[in-house]
Scaffold this active site. Structure first.
Site, PDB file in Angstrom:
ATOM      1  N   SER A 126       0.834  -1.201   0.000  1.00 39.50           N
ATOM      2  CA  SER A 126       0.000   0.000   0.000  1.00 39.50           C
ATOM      3  C   SER A 126       0.866   1.247   0.000  1.00 39.50           C
ATOM      4  O   SER A 126       1.967   1.253   0.581  1.00 39.50           O
ATOM      5  CB  SER A 126      -0.841  -0.033   1.280  1.00 39.50           C
ATOM      6  OG  SER A 126      -1.410   1.216   1.514  1.00 39.50           O
ATOM      7  N   TYR A 151      -1.931  -0.971  10.947  1.00 40.68           N
ATOM      8  CA  TYR A 151      -2.126  -1.514   9.595  1.00 40.68           C
ATOM      9  C   TYR A 151      -0.917  -1.176   8.721  1.00 40.68           C
ATOM     10  O   TYR A 151      -0.334  -2.049   8.071  1.00 40.68           O
ATOM     11  CB  TYR A 151      -3.410  -0.951   8.969  1.00 40.68           C
ATOM     12  CG  TYR A 151      -3.489  -1.217   7.478  1.00 40.68           C
ATOM     13  CD1 TYR A 151      -3.703  -2.509   6.997  1.00 40.68           C
ATOM     14  CD2 TYR A 151      -3.313  -0.190   6.542  1.00 40.68           C
ATOM     15  CE1 TYR A 151      -3.751  -2.766   5.627  1.00 40.68           C
ATOM     16  CE2 TYR A 151      -3.362  -0.438   5.177  1.00 40.68           C
ATOM     17  CZ  TYR A 151      -3.583  -1.725   4.723  1.00 40.68           C
ATOM     18  OH  TYR A 151      -3.618  -1.977   3.365  1.00 40.68           O
ATOM     19  N   LYS A 155       2.028  -3.686   6.975  1.00 39.16           N
ATOM     20  CA  LYS A 155       2.379  -3.772   5.552  1.00 39.16           C
ATOM     21  C   LYS A 155       3.884  -3.571   5.367  1.00 39.16           C
ATOM     22  O   LYS A 155       4.527  -4.253   4.583  1.00 39.16           O
ATOM     23  CB  LYS A 155       1.600  -2.716   4.749  1.00 39.16           C
ATOM     24  CG  LYS A 155       0.146  -3.082   4.541  1.00 39.16           C
ATOM     25  CD  LYS A 155      -0.001  -4.223   3.528  1.00 39.16           C
ATOM     26  CE  LYS A 155      -1.380  -4.822   3.543  1.00 39.16           C
ATOM     27  NZ  LYS A 155      -1.534  -6.039   2.760  1.00 39.16           N
TER      28      LYS A 155
HETATM   29  P1  NAD Z   1     -10.806  -7.187   1.211  1.00 36.14           P
HETATM   30  O1  NAD Z   1     -11.016  -7.182   2.687  1.00 36.14           O
HETATM   31  O2  NAD Z   1     -11.998  -6.966   0.339  1.00 36.14           O
HETATM   32  O3  NAD Z   1     -10.114  -8.547   0.781  1.00 36.14           O
HETATM   33  C1  NAD Z   1      -9.237  -9.256   1.628  1.00 36.14           C
HETATM   34  C2  NAD Z   1      -9.693 -10.707   1.628  1.00 36.14           C
HETATM   35  O4  NAD Z   1      -8.807 -11.465   2.465  1.00 36.14           O
HETATM   36  C3  NAD Z   1     -11.111 -10.885   2.189  1.00 36.14           C
HETATM   37  O5  NAD Z   1     -11.859 -11.683   1.302  1.00 36.14           O
HETATM   38  C4  NAD Z   1     -10.900 -11.598   3.530  1.00 36.14           C
HETATM   39  O6  NAD Z   1     -11.974 -12.452   3.838  1.00 36.14           O
HETATM   40  C5  NAD Z   1      -9.598 -12.337   3.276  1.00 36.14           C
HETATM   41  N1  NAD Z   1      -8.789 -12.605   4.465  1.00 36.14           N
HETATM   42  C6  NAD Z   1      -8.446 -11.742   5.451  1.00 36.14           C
HETATM   43  N2  NAD Z   1      -7.652 -12.356   6.345  1.00 36.14           N
HETATM   44  C7  NAD Z   1      -7.480 -13.639   5.910  1.00 36.14           C
HETATM   45  C8  NAD Z   1      -6.764 -14.754   6.396  1.00 36.14           C
HETATM   46  N3  NAD Z   1      -6.068 -14.692   7.523  1.00 36.14           N
HETATM   47  N4  NAD Z   1      -6.803 -15.903   5.683  1.00 36.14           N
HETATM   48  C9  NAD Z   1      -7.531 -15.995   4.525  1.00 36.14           C
HETATM   49  N5  NAD Z   1      -8.231 -14.967   4.033  1.00 36.14           N
HETATM   50  C10 NAD Z   1      -8.199 -13.790   4.705  1.00 36.14           C
HETATM   51  O7  NAD Z   1      -9.674  -6.118   0.899  1.00 36.14           O
HETATM   52  P2  NAD Z   1      -9.153  -5.549  -0.503  1.00 36.14           P
HETATM   53  O8  NAD Z   1      -9.527  -4.121  -0.579  1.00 36.14           O
HETATM   54  O9  NAD Z   1      -9.507  -6.467  -1.588  1.00 36.14           O
HETATM   55  O10 NAD Z   1      -7.579  -5.586  -0.231  1.00 36.14           O
HETATM   56  C11 NAD Z   1      -6.775  -6.656  -0.667  1.00 36.14           C
HETATM   57  C12 NAD Z   1      -5.344  -6.394  -0.243  1.00 36.14           C
HETATM   58  O11 NAD Z   1      -4.914  -5.149  -0.763  1.00 36.14           O
HETATM   59  C13 NAD Z   1      -5.159  -6.301   1.275  1.00 36.14           C
HETATM   60  O12 NAD Z   1      -3.941  -6.938   1.598  1.00 36.14           O
HETATM   61  C14 NAD Z   1      -5.074  -4.816   1.526  1.00 36.14           C
HETATM   62  O13 NAD Z   1      -4.315  -4.519   2.664  1.00 36.14           O
HETATM   63  C15 NAD Z   1      -4.384  -4.333   0.264  1.00 36.14           C
HETATM   64  N6  NAD Z   1      -4.665  -2.920  -0.032  1.00 36.14           N
HETATM   65  C16 NAD Z   1      -5.971  -2.503  -0.156  1.00 36.14           C
HETATM   66  C17 NAD Z   1      -6.235  -1.159  -0.408  1.00 36.14           C
HETATM   67  C18 NAD Z   1      -7.654  -0.659  -0.495  1.00 36.14           C
HETATM   68  O14 NAD Z   1      -7.872   0.553  -0.343  1.00 36.14           O
HETATM   69  N7  NAD Z   1      -8.644  -1.518  -0.768  1.00 36.14           N
HETATM   70  C19 NAD Z   1      -5.179  -0.232  -0.539  1.00 36.14           C
HETATM   71  C20 NAD Z   1      -3.871  -0.699  -0.440  1.00 36.14           C
HETATM   72  C21 NAD Z   1      -3.627  -2.050  -0.188  1.00 36.14           C
HETATM   73  N1  UFG Z   2     -12.442  11.276   3.317  1.00 34.21           N
HETATM   74  C1  UFG Z   2     -13.443  12.146   3.745  1.00 34.21           C
HETATM   75  N2  UFG Z   2     -14.546  11.604   4.326  1.00 34.21           N
HETATM   76  C2  UFG Z   2     -14.723  10.251   4.481  1.00 34.21           C
HETATM   77  C3  UFG Z   2     -13.691   9.385   4.028  1.00 34.21           C
HETATM   78  C4  UFG Z   2     -12.574   9.931   3.466  1.00 34.21           C
HETATM   79  O1  UFG Z   2     -13.320  13.353   3.616  1.00 34.21           O
HETATM   80  O2  UFG Z   2     -15.758   9.831   5.026  1.00 34.21           O
HETATM   81  C5  UFG Z   2     -11.251  11.839   2.679  1.00 34.21           C
HETATM   82  C6  UFG Z   2      -9.965  11.551   3.436  1.00 34.21           C
HETATM   83  O3  UFG Z   2      -9.720  12.531   4.399  1.00 34.21           O
HETATM   84  C7  UFG Z   2      -8.950  11.553   2.277  1.00 34.21           C
HETATM   85  C8  UFG Z   2      -9.733  11.006   1.084  1.00 34.21           C
HETATM   86  O4  UFG Z   2     -11.104  11.212   1.415  1.00 34.21           O
HETATM   87  O5  UFG Z   2      -8.553  12.861   1.986  1.00 34.21           O
HETATM   88  C9  UFG Z   2      -9.513   9.522   0.839  1.00 34.21           C
HETATM   89  O6  UFG Z   2      -9.753   8.797   2.033  1.00 34.21           O
HETATM   90  P1  UFG Z   2      -9.871   7.205   2.054  1.00 34.21           P
HETATM   91  O7  UFG Z   2     -10.196   6.796   3.450  1.00 34.21           O
HETATM   92  O8  UFG Z   2     -10.791   6.740   0.977  1.00 34.21           O
HETATM   93  O9  UFG Z   2      -8.434   6.734   1.626  1.00 34.21           O
HETATM   94  P2  UFG Z   2      -7.005   6.973   2.302  1.00 34.21           P
HETATM   95  O10 UFG Z   2      -6.153   7.664   1.281  1.00 34.21           O
HETATM   96  O11 UFG Z   2      -7.117   7.611   3.633  1.00 34.21           O
HETATM   97  O12 UFG Z   2      -6.505   5.479   2.551  1.00 34.21           O
HETATM   98  C10 UFG Z   2      -6.591   4.464   1.538  1.00 34.21           C
HETATM   99  C11 UFG Z   2      -6.747   3.105   2.223  1.00 34.21           C
HETATM  100  C12 UFG Z   2      -5.508   2.771   3.009  1.00 34.21           C
HETATM  101  C13 UFG Z   2      -4.311   2.869   2.109  1.00 34.21           C
HETATM  102  C14 UFG Z   2      -4.234   4.233   1.460  1.00 34.21           C
HETATM  103  C15 UFG Z   2      -3.077   4.336   0.500  1.00 34.21           C
HETATM  104  O13 UFG Z   2      -7.865   3.133   3.096  1.00 34.21           O
HETATM  105  O14 UFG Z   2      -5.611   1.461   3.491  1.00 34.21           O
HETATM  106  O15 UFG Z   2      -5.440   4.500   0.755  1.00 34.21           O
HETATM  107  O16 UFG Z   2      -3.186   3.388  -0.485  1.00 34.21           O
HETATM  108  F1  UFG Z   2      -3.216   2.649   2.831  1.00 34.21           F
END
Ligand code: NAD
Ligand code: UFG
Length: 348
Positions: A126, A151, A155
């Site tokens: 991330s 979190y 990572k």
């Molecule tokens: P998500 O929660 O939709 O998907 C994660 C999946 O992993 C889920 O289906 C959950 O049931 C499964 N899971 C969790 N713990 C587990 C375990 N111990 N064993 C087996 N399965 C498990 O999340 P996502 O948004 O699809 O994110 C996927 C990956 O990308 C994550 O590692 C997350 O940290 C990373 N990531 C997500 C974002 C974002 O904003 N969505 C940003 C940066 C990185």
């Molecule tokens: N925001 C609002 N109101 C809300 C939610 C978000 O104003 O209810 C704003 C935040 O302050 C930020 C922007 O919208 O300026 C985006 O916020 P998000 O929560 O959607 O995303 P972040 O950038 O804070 O974080 C996301 C994921 C993290 C990841 C990060 C970088 O949630 O897990 O992107 O990839 F680490």
């Protein structure tokens, strides 16, 4: 050559879109997911879209015996590792759960892969590892920062674990993908993001305000030093992100060691721009209030995505309007996410 790929967390938001992309590219896919933040319905719909189903194993990446049996059952050439917990706020309340799933889980997975002679791994990292960026756009050579929450630290720890592993044994080929802000949904409206409870992220929150499930959006701060005072992020369509994983898998075939790539669109949008774009796509208004800044938020964060373009041959194909149209289609067709379908099943 098409291969068998294990996708941990493949029932989740990004994992389900990537499972679909791999099936459509002709790969065999095994999904391992404990369904802690997802439902099987996502994979039913992936199968509907792909015309064939992935294999599904319900279980935990921390279960060493299970991993051993999955790898013993069939030849797997590579692993895409999405499984983990991702809610920043929750991670401060349940740090051990985050270190267990995100750090120990990654360790167990790598141990089982090595034991089975599987060395190709794509890891979901991330942009959070950059912490408070000193300048934007953020390139991969920017030093990683000090994440402000468990979190982010989990990572970073997982990345460091993988760096050490790759240094220790040159059979490992690892792609660390640092995602920026994934949004949107498959254009069919069949699969998308299905947060449990009140969403933490901006676009799911806006969508739920638009359908009337939530009263109004709280904009976290309008006094940042950005063009309109609200936070700026690099939003990337989830289908583009999924395709980045295919390109990374291909890159592992040609390059040894560990590589780090940003997956972002390379430009930022403010919260106000996101609200306006969503309103345009949906034809609905999104009421909002200005609230105090959210702890741990940075003013602006967007990627320099040139390295992924040069080395992976990947770039984004979707614009902001696609992200909004697809997010809205998903939300309006599935107001209760995958639960709508489960409820129907129960009634039938
Ligand atoms: P998500 O929660 O939709 O998907 C994660 C999946 O992993 C889920 O289906 C959950 O049931 C499964 N899971 C969790 N713990 C587990 C375990 N111990 N064993 C087996 N399965 C498990 O999340 P996502 O948004 O699809 O994110 C996927 C990956 O990308 C994550 O590692 C997350 O940290 C990373 N990531 C997500 C974002 C974002 O904003 N969505 C940003 C940066 C990185
Ligand atoms: N925001 C609002 N109101 C809300 C939610 C978000 O104003 O209810 C704003 C935040 O302050 C930020 C922007 O919208 O300026 C985006 O916020 P998000 O929560 O959607 O995303 P972040 O950038 O804070 O974080 C996301 C994921 C993290 C990841 C990060 C970088 O949630 O897990 O992107 O990839 F680490």
């Amino acid at each position: 050559m098409n291969s068998s790929i294990l996708i941990t967390g493949g029932a989740g938001y990004i994992g389900s879109h990537t499972t679909l992309a791999l099936l459509q590219a002709g790969h065999e896919v095994v999904v391992l997911d404990n369904l802690s933040n997802s439902s099987r319905e996502s994979l039913t719909r992936v199968a509907q879209l792909a015309g064939r189903a992935p294999q599904f194993v319900e279980g935990d990446i921390c279960d060493a015996k299970l991993l051993q049996s999955v790898f013993a059952r069939q030849p797997i050439q590579a692993v895409l590792h999405f499984a983990g917990l991702k809610a920043v706020g929750e991670s401060a309340l349940k740090p051990l759960a985050y270190y267990r799933n995100n750090v120990s889980g990654t360790l167990q997975l790598c141990q089982a892969m090595g034991d089975a002679g599987i060395y190709h791994l794509v890891f979901s990292s991330s942009a959070t590892v950059y912490g408070e960026p000193s300048l934007v756009p953020i390139g991969e050579n920017c030093p990683v920062g000090i994440p402000t929450n468990p979190y982010g630290r989990s990572k970073l720890m997982a990345e460091e674990l993988l760096q050490d592993l790759a240094r220790s044994d040159n059979r490992w080929r690892i792609a660390v993908l640092r995602y920026f802000n994934p949004v949107g949904a498959h254009p069919s409206g069949l699969i998308g993001e299905d947060p449990r409870g009140i969403p933490n992220n901006l676009l799911p929150y806006i969508s739920q305000v638009a359908v009337g499930k939530l009263k109004e959006l709280a904009v976290f701060g309008d006094d940042y030093s950005t063009p309109d005072g609200t936070g700026v992020r690099d939003y990337i369509h989830v289908v583009d992100l999924a395709n980045g994983h295919l390109r990374a898998l291909e890159a592992l075939e040609r390059r040894p060691g560990l590589g780090v790539w940003n997956l972002g669109a390379g430009r930022g949008y403010s919260v106000f721009e996101m609200i306006r774009a969503f309103e345009k796509a949906s034809g609905l208004s999104v009421p909002y209030i200005i609230a105090p800044r959210r702890a741990g938020d940075v003013a602006e964060c967007w990627a320099d995505a040139a390295k992924a373009e040069k080395e992976l041959g990947w770039n984004v194909k979707h614009q902001l309007s696609d992200m909004m149209n697809d997010a809205w289609r998903w939300q309006s067709l599935n107001p209760d996410g995958y639960r709508s379908a489960n409820d129907l099943d129960n009634i039938v």
